[in-house]
Design a protein around this motif. Structure first.
Motif, PDB file in Angstrom:
ATOM      1  N   ARG A  28     -15.216  -2.019  11.110  1.00  0.00           N
ATOM      2  CA  ARG A  28     -15.725  -1.355   9.908  1.00  0.00           C
ATOM      3  C   ARG A  28     -15.524   0.158   9.996  1.00  0.00           C
ATOM      4  N   ASP A  29     -15.811   0.732  11.161  1.00  0.00           N
ATOM      5  CA  ASP A  29     -15.602   2.165  11.346  1.00  0.00           C
ATOM      6  C   ASP A  29     -14.124   2.523  11.179  1.00  0.00           C
ATOM      7  N   LYS A  85     -21.430  -7.428  30.391  1.00  0.00           N
ATOM      8  CA  LYS A  85     -20.409  -6.666  29.668  1.00  0.00           C
ATOM      9  C   LYS A  85     -20.135  -7.280  28.301  1.00  0.00           C
ATOM     10  N   THR A  86     -20.110  -8.595  28.253  1.00  0.00           N
ATOM     11  CA  THR A  86     -19.822  -9.282  26.998  1.00  0.00           C
ATOM     12  C   THR A  86     -20.909  -9.025  25.959  1.00  0.00           C
ATOM     13  N   ILE A  87     -22.171  -9.209  26.345  1.00  0.00           N
ATOM     14  CA  ILE A  87     -23.257  -9.053  25.361  1.00  0.00           C
ATOM     15  C   ILE A  87     -23.465  -7.594  24.975  1.00  0.00           C
ATOM     16  N   THR A  88     -23.015  -6.676  25.827  1.00  0.00           N
ATOM     17  CA  THR A  88     -23.169  -5.251  25.533  1.00  0.00           C
ATOM     18  C   THR A  88     -22.048  -4.720  24.649  1.00  0.00           C
ATOM     19  N   THR A  89     -20.832  -5.205  24.881  1.00  0.00           N
ATOM     20  CA  THR A  89     -19.654  -4.591  24.266  1.00  0.00           C
ATOM     21  C   THR A  89     -18.839  -5.517  23.381  1.00  0.00           C
ATOM     22  N   PHE A  90     -18.829  -6.815  23.696  1.00  0.00           N
ATOM     23  CA  PHE A  90     -17.846  -7.692  23.067  1.00  0.00           C
ATOM     24  C   PHE A  90     -18.442  -8.843  22.252  1.00  0.00           C
ATOM     25  N   THR A  91     -19.633  -8.641  21.696  1.00  0.00           N
ATOM     26  CA  THR A  91     -20.110  -9.615  20.705  1.00  0.00           C
ATOM     27  C   THR A  91     -19.377  -9.325  19.392  1.00  0.00           C
ATOM     28  N   TRP A  92     -19.290 -10.346  18.536  1.00  0.00           N
ATOM     29  CA  TRP A  92     -18.619 -10.120  17.258  1.00  0.00           C
ATOM     30  C   TRP A  92     -19.336  -9.056  16.430  1.00  0.00           C
ATOM     31  N   LYS A  93     -20.645  -8.959  16.600  1.00  0.00           N
ATOM     32  CA  LYS A  93     -21.388  -7.929  15.873  1.00  0.00           C
ATOM     33  C   LYS A  93     -20.894  -6.540  16.258  1.00  0.00           C
ATOM     34  N   ASN A  94     -20.711  -6.309  17.556  1.00  0.00           N
ATOM     35  CA  ASN A  94     -20.225  -5.008  18.019  1.00  0.00           C
ATOM     36  C   ASN A  94     -18.787  -4.761  17.595  1.00  0.00           C
ATOM     37  N   THR A 103       0.815  -1.222   0.000  1.00  0.00           N
ATOM     38  CA  THR A 103       0.000   0.000   0.000  1.00  0.00           C
ATOM     39  C   THR A 103       0.843   1.264   0.000  1.00  0.00           C
ATOM     40  N   LYS A 104       2.146   1.109  -0.069  1.00  0.00           N
ATOM     41  CA  LYS A 104       3.035   2.264   0.130  1.00  0.00           C
ATOM     42  C   LYS A 104       2.975   3.266  -1.009  1.00  0.00           C
ATOM     43  N   HIS A 105       2.855   2.793  -2.254  1.00  0.00           N
ATOM     44  CA  HIS A 105       2.950   3.695  -3.395  1.00  0.00           C
ATOM     45  C   HIS A 105       1.695   3.660  -4.264  1.00  0.00           C
ATOM     46  N   ASN A 106       0.520   3.502  -3.609  1.00  0.00           N
ATOM     47  CA  ASN A 106      -0.724   3.528  -4.373  1.00  0.00           C
ATOM     48  C   ASN A 106      -1.822   4.206  -3.560  1.00  0.00           C
ATOM     49  N   ARG A 107      -3.037   4.117  -4.020  1.00  0.00           N
ATOM     50  CA  ARG A 107      -4.140   4.856  -3.404  1.00  0.00           C
ATOM     51  C   ARG A 107      -4.831   4.095  -2.283  1.00  0.00           C
ATOM     52  N   LYS A 108      -4.372   2.907  -1.955  1.00  0.00           N
ATOM     53  CA  LYS A 108      -5.046   2.079  -0.947  1.00  0.00           C
ATOM     54  C   LYS A 108      -4.742   2.578   0.469  1.00  0.00           C
ATOM     55  N   ALA A 109      -5.771   2.605   1.298  1.00  0.00           N
ATOM     56  CA  ALA A 109      -5.586   2.904   2.719  1.00  0.00           C
ATOM     57  C   ALA A 109      -5.107   1.650   3.436  1.00  0.00           C
ATOM     58  N   LEU A 110      -4.462   1.836   4.584  1.00  0.00           N
ATOM     59  CA  LEU A 110      -3.908   0.711   5.352  1.00  0.00           C
ATOM     60  C   LEU A 110      -4.382   0.774   6.800  1.00  0.00           C
ATOM     61  N   ALA A 111      -5.012  -0.302   7.259  1.00  0.00           N
ATOM     62  CA  ALA A 111      -5.438  -0.440   8.649  1.00  0.00           C
ATOM     63  C   ALA A 111      -4.751  -1.663   9.235  1.00  0.00           C
ATOM     64  N   ILE A 115      -4.633   3.899   9.906  1.00  0.00           N
ATOM     65  CA  ILE A 115      -5.346   3.656  11.161  1.00  0.00           C
ATOM     66  C   ILE A 115      -4.733   2.418  11.808  1.00  0.00           C
ATOM     67  N   TYR A 116      -4.601   2.463  13.131  1.00  0.00           N
ATOM     68  CA  TYR A 116      -4.180   1.277  13.874  1.00  0.00           C
ATOM     69  C   TYR A 116      -5.329   0.851  14.776  1.00  0.00           C
ATOM     70  N   LEU A 117      -5.671  -0.433  14.739  1.00  0.00           N
ATOM     71  CA  LEU A 117      -6.768  -0.983  15.534  1.00  0.00           C
ATOM     72  C   LEU A 117      -6.184  -1.739  16.723  1.00  0.00           C
ATOM     73  N   ALA A 118      -6.420  -1.218  17.927  1.00  0.00           N
ATOM     74  CA  ALA A 118      -5.877  -1.806  19.146  1.00  0.00           C
ATOM     75  C   ALA A 118      -6.925  -2.679  19.830  1.00  0.00           C
ATOM     76  N   ASN A 119      -6.468  -3.699  20.529  1.00  0.00           N
ATOM     77  CA  ASN A 119      -7.395  -4.559  21.264  1.00  0.00           C
ATOM     78  C   ASN A 119      -7.891  -3.922  22.555  1.00  0.00           C
TER      79      ASN A 119
END
Length: 315
Positions: free
Chosen positions: A299-300, A284-293, A38-46, A73-77
């Motif tokens: 995606r964001d 906490k799990t069903i509110t915050t940590f389902t795969w859907k969430n 992705t270094k020399h093109n138009r693609k974004a990198l996450a 963007i960096y996605l942290a756990n």
């Protein structure tokens, strides 16, 4: 991207018609192919790195942080990982905390009685469980030493150990072989179990003791909470950012068998408190940590990576 090494992967990434490239996780080599592609093109990198700061051999590498610098963007756990990377000079404004996820419904279809009958475990015993990778850094030896203390007060308690065998399995076998015979009878061992059996293992236990010292998150805690089981972790790395001590689990010092034993005894002796923490973890799990969430947060992050890339082009 993952799995075996793919020849010319960076070139294939560069040629693929994508708006954003997402890669996970360090220290695997395909992460650098994503950066190159992705270094020399138009693609974004996450990048989703899964950094384990305590594992200095695997993760304290300059090339990792150079790669992260180049991501849009960096996605942290966890926020722990976020602030750790900020301390390494990464722009905190481009780090988003996404967490890990589970499907809680996978664990809610069976009862404790059904789980124990399936595993041929006694219905009336208290069971402490370790379910995860059989690795030297996971604190299994500390757990066994802690149970030697617990068994003095709770002699009928069972220790269940389940996981995929790794190199440490030989050392674990030697440790178990060195135990007096009366303690070997208090162990239930399940190695290399099938994925569909995981729900039985977590629903069969009363306490999930996972005293690991090297976690970027600790998805096993979510699996225990999905079965409404209280957890015990350590005051190390990302774990205190996942477990709310005293609310949905307990935290003890890493490799301290005496504190771990005390934590196990507190939960064994206080059924109401134990159930309270298991239920809080479930909420906490069903509110915050389902795969859907979690997927929505990923995606964001991808969307923002594209926006940041486009903004750079305009500048």
């Amino acid at each position: 991207f993952g799995g075996p090494i793919i020849p010319n992967l960076a070139k294939k990434i560069a040629e693929f018609p994508a708006d954003v490239v997402g890669a996970s996780s360090f220290p695997l080599m395909h992460m650098y192919d994503a950066v190159k592609g992705t270094k020399h093109n138009r693609k974004a990198l996450a990048l989703h790195g899964g950094i384990h700061p305590q594992d200095t051999w695997g993760f304290d590498r300059k090339n990792i942080y150079r790669a992260i610098h180049q991501a849009d963007i960096y996605l942290a756990n966890t926020d722990y990982e976020k602030y750790y990377l900020a301390g390494k000079g990464i722009d905190i404004d481009k780090i988003r905390t996404v967490g890990c996820g589970v499907d809680p419904e996978d664990f809610s279809s069976i009862s404790k009685q059904q789980a124990r009958e399936y595993l041929n475990l006694p219905l009336d015993a208290q069971i402490v469980g370790y379910i995860g990778q059989i690795g030297s850094h996971k604190g299994i030896d500390t757990l066994i030493k802690a149970m030697l203390i617990v068994w003095q007060k709770h002699p009928r308690t069972i220790l269940l150990i389940a996981g995929g065998k790794a190199l440490y399995a030989k050392q674990l076998d030697e440790l178990i072989s060195s135990l007096p015979d009366q303690y070997k009878l208090k162990l239930a061992l399940y190695f290399n179990f099938k994925e569909e059996e995981k729900k039985y293992l977590f629903n069969a236990i009363d306490i999930f003791a996972y005293p690991s010292g090297y976690e970027s998150f600790g998805i096993s805690y979510l699996e225990a909470w999905s079965a409404k089981v209280p957890v015990i972790g350590t005051w190390r790395g990302a774990i205190p950012w996942v477990i709310d001590a005293g609310k949905d689990g307990l935290l003890v010092p890493f490799q301290n068998c005496h504190c771990l034993a005390k934590g196990i005894e507190v939960l064994l002796d206080n059924a109401i408190y134990s159930s309270f923490m298991g239920y809080n973890g479930f909420k906490k799990t069903i509110t915050t940590f389902t795969w859907k969430n979690v997927a929505a947060r990923f995606r964001d992050g991808y969307k923002e990576a594209i926006e940041r890339k486009n903004s750079k082009k305009m500048d």
